[in-house]
Each structure stands twice: as structure tokens, then as C-alpha cells.
Design a protein around this motif. Structure first.
Motif: not given
Length: 160
Positions: A3-4, A14-16, A76-80
Motif C-alpha cells: 500500500i502506498w 509504502s507499508n513495506k 534497523k533497516d526492516d522498515n515494514r
């Protein structure tokens, strides 16, 4: 499903944890602390933004106006979006200690070794109570008088 949502005017996030402009993905890189960052151009000005903060601002309500975005799994780079949550600065620090992401005296701060450990703090407080000045205590421990002042007033090492 990705989702954007709009972010920073001309951009979408995005949610990802991806950032895009006009359908073109913006390549992220890592800052010196390991967080994914992107460079955005807004009204002719180049701005660097942390991806996790853009995702949280777009997708997660913050009714208490909390200051920091915490990575729940510590990566730190898991931005979901499901890995992010708003926290106070104190809550964010507590999470880091409780999960072992930060340990007193073993991690490095801004590329410099930590000079004080948790074991030093009781002794420093004893010296403060005895009336010894910040400069003298700082010299004993190899830190600045400002560092000792921060301990004295409870700004640093308050958790010990």
C-alpha cells in the motif's frame, strides 16, 4: 499487499518500507548508525530522511505525539509498517537495553568507544556527593566536565 501513501509532498512511501517518486523507486542507503535513509528534493532543497520515520508518519497514528520510531524486532533497516511503533525516547532506550540491542559500556557511540560503564556510575556519584567538582571527576575518568554534570543532574545514566 503493498500500500502506498503520500509523503513529503511529491513522494510516496509504502507499508513495506519503500519510497518512490513518479513511479520510480528511490534508492536507500544506510547512515552511520545502520538506518536506511533516502535523499529527497523538496522545493529545490536536498533533504535526507530516515525511511522508518517516513513509513511511521504515513501509516501509524501518533496521537500522543511521541518522539521516536522503534523497530520492534531491532533490525534497523526492516522498515515494514508492522515492525514499527511510536515510542517516547525513554521507552525506545528501554527497549534497546531489554532486547540486548544496546549494552552499557560495550557499544560504540558515534564511532567512539564508550568511556564510562555502568560500574563507574556509583563511584562517580560518591565523588559528587563528597563535593569533588565536575572537572576533577572528569579527569579521573577521562571524560569531560559536561559529562559529569549530566550525571550530576540526572540527564545521563539516570537508569543506574
Amino acid at each position: 499487499m503493498e500500500i502506498w501513501k503520500e509523503s513529503e509532498g511529491l513522494y510516496v512511501v509504502s507499508n513495506k518500507g519503500r519510497v518512490s517518486r513518479n513511479g520510480l523507486g528511490i534508492k536507500s542507503r544506510h547512515d552511520r548508525y545502520g538506518y536506511a535513509i533516502v535523499t529527497l528534493w523538496i522545493e529545490g532543497t536536498q533533504l535526507t530522511r530516515k525511511v522508518h520515520r517516513l513509513v511511521a508518519q504515513a501509516f501509524i497514528d501518533n496521537p500522543s505525539n511521541l518522539a521516536t520510531v522503534n523497530h520492534i524486532n531491532g533490525i534497523k533497516d526492516d522498515n515494514r509498517v508492522e515492525n514499527l511503533e511510536w515510542k517516547s525516547v525513554r521507552e525506545n532506550h528501554r527497549h534497546a537495553f531489554e532486547t540486548g540491542l544496546h549494552t552499557i559500556g560495550e557499544n560504540r557511540t558515534a564511532g567512539r568507544p564508550v568511556k564510562l560503564t555502568g560500574a563507574d556510575i556509583p563511584r562517580i556519584r560518591e565523588l559528587i556527593e563528597s563535593g569533588l567538582g565536575n572537572t576533577a571527576i572528569g579527569k579521573l575518568f577521562g571524560v569531560s566536565c559536561g559529562c559529569i554534570y549530566s550525571i550530576r543532574v540526572g540527564k545521563s545514566w539516570a537508569h543506574i
